[in-house]
Design a protein around this motif. Sequence first.
Motif, mmCIF file in Angstrom:
data_model
loop_
_atom_site.group_PDB
_atom_site.id
_atom_site.type_symbol
_atom_site.label_atom_id
_atom_site.label_comp_id
_atom_site.label_asym_id
_atom_site.label_seq_id
_atom_site.Cartn_x
_atom_site.Cartn_y
_atom_site.Cartn_z
ATOM 1 N N LEU A 13 0.832 -1.204 0.000
ATOM 2 C CA LEU A 13 0.000 0.000 0.000
ATOM 3 C C LEU A 13 0.868 1.256 0.000
ATOM 4 O O LEU A 13 0.592 2.212 -0.728
ATOM 5 C CB LEU A 13 -0.952 -0.009 1.194
ATOM 6 C CG LEU A 13 -2.072 -1.049 1.131
ATOM 7 C CD1 LEU A 13 -2.808 -1.114 2.469
ATOM 8 C CD2 LEU A 13 -3.031 -0.750 -0.002
ATOM 9 N N PHE A 14 1.921 1.250 0.815
ATOM 10 C CA PHE A 14 2.838 2.390 0.832
ATOM 11 C C PHE A 14 3.452 2.588 -0.551
ATOM 12 O O PHE A 14 3.470 3.692 -1.094
ATOM 13 C CB PHE A 14 3.958 2.184 1.865
ATOM 14 C CG PHE A 14 5.015 3.244 1.788
ATOM 15 C CD1 PHE A 14 4.897 4.421 2.491
ATOM 16 C CD2 PHE A 14 6.131 3.089 0.962
ATOM 17 C CE1 PHE A 14 5.847 5.424 2.396
ATOM 18 C CE2 PHE A 14 7.099 4.077 0.850
ATOM 19 C CZ PHE A 14 6.952 5.241 1.570
ATOM 20 N N SER A 15 3.983 1.506 -1.109
ATOM 21 C CA SER A 15 4.681 1.580 -2.397
ATOM 22 C C SER A 15 3.746 1.989 -3.522
ATOM 23 O O SER A 15 4.128 2.788 -4.390
ATOM 24 C CB SER A 15 5.314 0.226 -2.730
ATOM 25 O OG SER A 15 6.234 -0.123 -1.735
ATOM 26 N N GLY A 16 2.540 1.454 -3.512
ATOM 27 C CA GLY A 16 1.573 1.815 -4.544
ATOM 28 C C GLY A 16 1.213 3.286 -4.483
ATOM 29 O O GLY A 16 1.170 3.974 -5.512
ATOM 30 N N ALA A 17 0.967 3.774 -3.280
ATOM 31 C CA ALA A 17 0.627 5.192 -3.125
ATOM 32 C C ALA A 17 1.805 6.077 -3.522
ATOM 33 O O ALA A 17 1.640 7.085 -4.226
ATOM 34 C CB ALA A 17 0.204 5.473 -1.683
ATOM 35 N N GLN A 52 0.885 7.746 4.523
ATOM 36 C CA GLN A 52 2.182 7.185 4.151
ATOM 37 C C GLN A 52 3.045 6.895 5.377
ATOM 38 O O GLN A 52 3.680 5.842 5.438
ATOM 39 C CB GLN A 52 2.913 8.139 3.205
ATOM 40 C CG GLN A 52 2.220 8.232 1.873
ATOM 41 C CD GLN A 52 2.885 7.408 0.802
ATOM 42 O OE1 GLN A 52 3.364 7.950 -0.149
ATOM 43 N NE2 GLN A 52 2.947 6.118 0.962
ATOM 44 N N ALA A 53 3.058 7.791 6.342
ATOM 45 C CA ALA A 53 3.862 7.560 7.548
ATOM 46 C C ALA A 53 3.356 6.336 8.306
ATOM 47 O O ALA A 53 4.156 5.496 8.741
ATOM 48 C CB ALA A 53 3.833 8.795 8.446
ATOM 49 N N ARG A 126 11.750 7.870 -2.214
ATOM 50 C CA ARG A 126 10.837 7.165 -1.301
ATOM 51 C C ARG A 126 10.107 6.044 -2.042
ATOM 52 O O ARG A 126 9.958 4.944 -1.527
ATOM 53 C CB ARG A 126 9.819 8.138 -0.702
ATOM 54 C CG ARG A 126 10.403 9.152 0.242
ATOM 55 C CD ARG A 126 9.435 10.279 0.579
ATOM 56 N NE ARG A 126 8.064 9.884 0.673
ATOM 57 C CZ ARG A 126 7.427 9.536 1.804
ATOM 58 N NH1 ARG A 126 8.072 9.556 2.939
ATOM 59 N NH2 ARG A 126 6.165 9.200 1.781
ATOM 60 N N SER A 127 9.667 6.335 -3.249
ATOM 61 C CA SER A 127 8.974 5.320 -4.051
ATOM 62 C C SER A 127 9.893 4.140 -4.335
ATOM 63 O O SER A 127 9.492 2.978 -4.210
ATOM 64 C CB SER A 127 8.491 5.918 -5.369
ATOM 65 O OG SER A 127 7.584 6.972 -5.137
ATOM 66 N N ALA A 128 11.128 4.441 -4.722
ATOM 67 C CA ALA A 128 12.090 3.380 -5.044
ATOM 68 C C ALA A 128 12.400 2.517 -3.823
ATOM 69 O O ALA A 128 12.464 1.280 -3.932
ATOM 70 C CB ALA A 128 13.367 3.986 -5.609
ATOM 71 N N LEU A 129 12.577 3.140 -2.677
ATOM 72 C CA LEU A 129 12.834 2.373 -1.450
ATOM 73 C C LEU A 129 11.667 1.443 -1.135
ATOM 74 O O LEU A 129 11.865 0.269 -0.798
ATOM 75 C CB LEU A 129 13.110 3.310 -0.273
ATOM 76 C CG LEU A 129 14.439 4.045 -0.291
ATOM 77 C CD1 LEU A 129 14.477 5.131 0.782
ATOM 78 C CD2 LEU A 129 15.599 3.074 -0.110
ATOM 79 N N GLY A 130 10.455 1.970 -1.223
ATOM 80 C CA GLY A 130 9.273 1.149 -0.953
ATOM 81 C C GLY A 130 9.150 -0.013 -1.925
ATOM 82 O O GLY A 130 8.871 -1.151 -1.528
#
Length: 141
Positions: A13-17, A52-53, A126-130
């Motif tokens: 969910l984090f990565s998708g958002a 996100q947090a 942030r997206s890449a890390l997720g």
Amino acid sequence: MLLVDLAALATALFSGAAAYVTLVEHPARMSCSTQIAIAQWRPSYRRATVMQASLAVVGTLTAIAAWLHGDGWAWLMAGVILGAVIPFTLLVMWPTNKRLEDEGLDISSQEARNLLVRWGKLHSVRSALGLFALSLMLFMR
């Protein structure tokens, strides 16, 4: 099994958002004038921060808990990688976020546009890390 499922769900969910913001929302925002882009960014950022947090914390803690319960080193790695989003946001992105939120910022200025461009690049980290953390989790399932 519940811990790995919850970790993978929160991370997905984090990565998708995050990916949606990086690939869709921010580019669409940047196609507008700087004034409109900032007017949209401010409430979007406030709302997304809570979601996100929360997802980053839940994904991180449950991945590490899964590792502690014997689910393998990849869960620890994934948890640490996802968890890296938190200090990255607080230490690296914070000055840009605060400046974009500053009511004293001239929202028609080149500085404002440059801040939005910088924010987009930082958010892509942030997206890449997720996505990397999620890939590890899915690979280890």
